[in-house]
Motif scaffolding. Structure first.
Motif, short mmCIF file in Angstrom:
data_model
loop_
_atom_site.label_atom_id
_atom_site.label_comp_id
_atom_site.label_asym_id
_atom_site.label_seq_id
_atom_site.Cartn_x
_atom_site.Cartn_y
_atom_site.Cartn_z
N ALA A 178 0.83 -1.21 0.00
CA ALA A 178 0.00 0.00 0.00
C ALA A 178 0.87 1.25 0.00
O ALA A 178 1.86 1.33 0.71
CB ALA A 178 -0.92 0.01 1.21
N THR A 179 0.48 2.23 -0.83
CA THR A 179 1.20 3.50 -0.90
C THR A 179 0.20 4.66 -0.91
O THR A 179 -0.97 4.49 -1.22
CB THR A 179 2.06 3.58 -2.18
OG1 THR A 179 1.22 3.43 -3.32
CG2 THR A 179 3.14 2.50 -2.19
N GLU A 229 -3.82 6.42 -1.67
CA GLU A 229 -4.92 5.49 -1.40
C GLU A 229 -4.67 4.57 -0.22
O GLU A 229 -5.60 4.11 0.42
CB GLU A 229 -5.24 4.62 -2.63
CG GLU A 229 -5.85 5.37 -3.77
CD GLU A 229 -4.79 5.96 -4.70
OE1 GLU A 229 -3.58 5.66 -4.53
OE2 GLU A 229 -5.17 6.73 -5.59
N GLY A 235 -4.09 1.54 -0.16
CA GLY A 235 -4.73 0.24 -0.32
C GLY A 235 -6.19 0.22 0.09
O GLY A 235 -6.74 -0.85 0.36
N PHE A 266 -10.06 1.34 -1.10
CA PHE A 266 -10.77 1.75 -2.30
C PHE A 266 -12.27 1.62 -2.12
O PHE A 266 -12.74 0.88 -1.27
CB PHE A 266 -10.35 0.86 -3.49
CG PHE A 266 -8.87 0.84 -3.73
CD1 PHE A 266 -8.26 1.86 -4.43
CD2 PHE A 266 -8.09 -0.20 -3.25
CE1 PHE A 266 -6.89 1.85 -4.66
CE2 PHE A 266 -6.72 -0.22 -3.46
CZ PHE A 266 -6.11 0.80 -4.17
N VAL A 302 -10.54 -0.27 -7.31
CA VAL A 302 -9.32 -1.06 -7.23
C VAL A 302 -8.69 -1.15 -8.62
O VAL A 302 -9.34 -1.60 -9.57
CB VAL A 302 -9.60 -2.49 -6.71
CG1 VAL A 302 -8.30 -3.29 -6.61
CG2 VAL A 302 -10.32 -2.46 -5.39
N PRO A 303 -7.45 -0.70 -8.76
CA PRO A 303 -6.80 -0.78 -10.07
C PRO A 303 -6.67 -2.24 -10.54
O PRO A 303 -6.41 -3.13 -9.72
CB PRO A 303 -5.41 -0.17 -9.83
CG PRO A 303 -5.56 0.65 -8.59
CD PRO A 303 -6.60 -0.05 -7.76
N TYR A 314 -3.96 -4.90 -9.16
CA TYR A 314 -3.34 -4.29 -7.97
C TYR A 314 -2.50 -5.35 -7.26
O TYR A 314 -3.00 -6.43 -6.93
CB TYR A 314 -4.43 -3.73 -7.05
CG TYR A 314 -3.87 -2.94 -5.88
CD1 TYR A 314 -3.41 -1.66 -6.06
CD2 TYR A 314 -3.80 -3.51 -4.61
CE1 TYR A 314 -2.89 -0.93 -5.00
CE2 TYR A 314 -3.29 -2.79 -3.54
CZ TYR A 314 -2.83 -1.50 -3.75
OH TYR A 314 -2.31 -0.79 -2.70
N PRO A 315 -1.22 -5.07 -7.00
CA PRO A 315 -0.32 -6.12 -6.52
C PRO A 315 -0.35 -6.42 -5.03
O PRO A 315 0.12 -7.47 -4.60
CB PRO A 315 1.06 -5.56 -6.89
CG PRO A 315 0.89 -4.08 -6.80
CD PRO A 315 -0.53 -3.82 -7.27
N ASP A 338 -2.06 -6.08 -0.79
CA ASP A 338 -3.26 -6.30 0.01
C ASP A 338 -4.11 -5.03 -0.07
O ASP A 338 -3.58 -3.93 -0.23
CB ASP A 338 -2.90 -6.56 1.47
CG ASP A 338 -1.94 -7.74 1.63
OD1 ASP A 338 -1.96 -8.64 0.78
OD2 ASP A 338 -1.19 -7.74 2.62
N TYR A 339 -5.43 -5.18 0.06
CA TYR A 339 -6.27 -3.99 -0.03
C TYR A 339 -7.61 -4.20 0.68
O TYR A 339 -8.00 -5.31 1.02
CB TYR A 339 -6.49 -3.56 -1.48
CG TYR A 339 -7.14 -4.59 -2.37
CD1 TYR A 339 -8.52 -4.60 -2.58
CD2 TYR A 339 -6.37 -5.55 -3.02
CE1 TYR A 339 -9.11 -5.52 -3.42
CE2 TYR A 339 -6.95 -6.49 -3.86
CZ TYR A 339 -8.32 -6.48 -4.05
OH TYR A 339 -8.90 -7.39 -4.88
#
Length: 143
Positions: free
Chosen positions: A29-30, A33, A35, A37, A42-43, A46-47, A49-50
């Motif tokens: 997470a950066t 956002e 992480g 949404f 969500v992109p 997305y690589p 955790d979110y």
């Protein structure tokens, strides 16, 4: 009749994005956002955790009286991790619950007051690749 749902959605997202403990728990997470949404934010691919949060049901509030509107909202907060096992997903779910259950939200922009925010349920859903814990909260408002 008032409709506080957009402000409820914004308040949930703002709360989680401001939580520095969640920043550390959500791998990859950066800012800005962190992480967190809304349902369609969500992109693709997305690589990390979110968390995804969105209102799943809104209904006339239990506390509707005289000229005051009331809305009861059931908000879903879904935690997704890509690690094996549920340890990280459970840690994220615990922090989400700690920062949400029985906590006040700022809904002043909607002219509604929130007077009840309760954790209702969660469930663990593995799919072999991701771990998913959806949580549900009940929020009662009056305005």
């Amino acid at each position: 009749m008032g409709y506080p749902v957009p402000e409820i959605q914004t308040a949930f997202i703002t709360r989680y994005r401001a939580n520095t403990t969640l920043h550390g728990l959500l791998t990859g997470a950066t800012a800005p956002e962190w992480g967190v949404f809304d349902a369609d934010g969500v992109p693709v691919g997305y690589p990390g955790d979110y968390i995804v949060t969105f209102p799943i049901t809104n209904q006339i509030g239990e506390d509707m009286s005289f000229d005051a509107d009331a809305t009861d909202t059931f908000q879903q907060v879904s935690i997704f991790t890509k690690s094996r096992g549920f340890a990280r997903a459970r840690a994220i779910a615990k922090e989400v619950k700690n920062t949400t259950h029985k906590q006040a939200l700022d809904l002043s922009a909607s002219n509604f007051n929130q007077y009840l925010l309760l954790f209702e349920a969660d469930q663990e859903l593995p799919d072999g690749t991701n771990q998913h814990i959806p949580q549900r909260y009940k929020l009662q408002t009056q305005g």
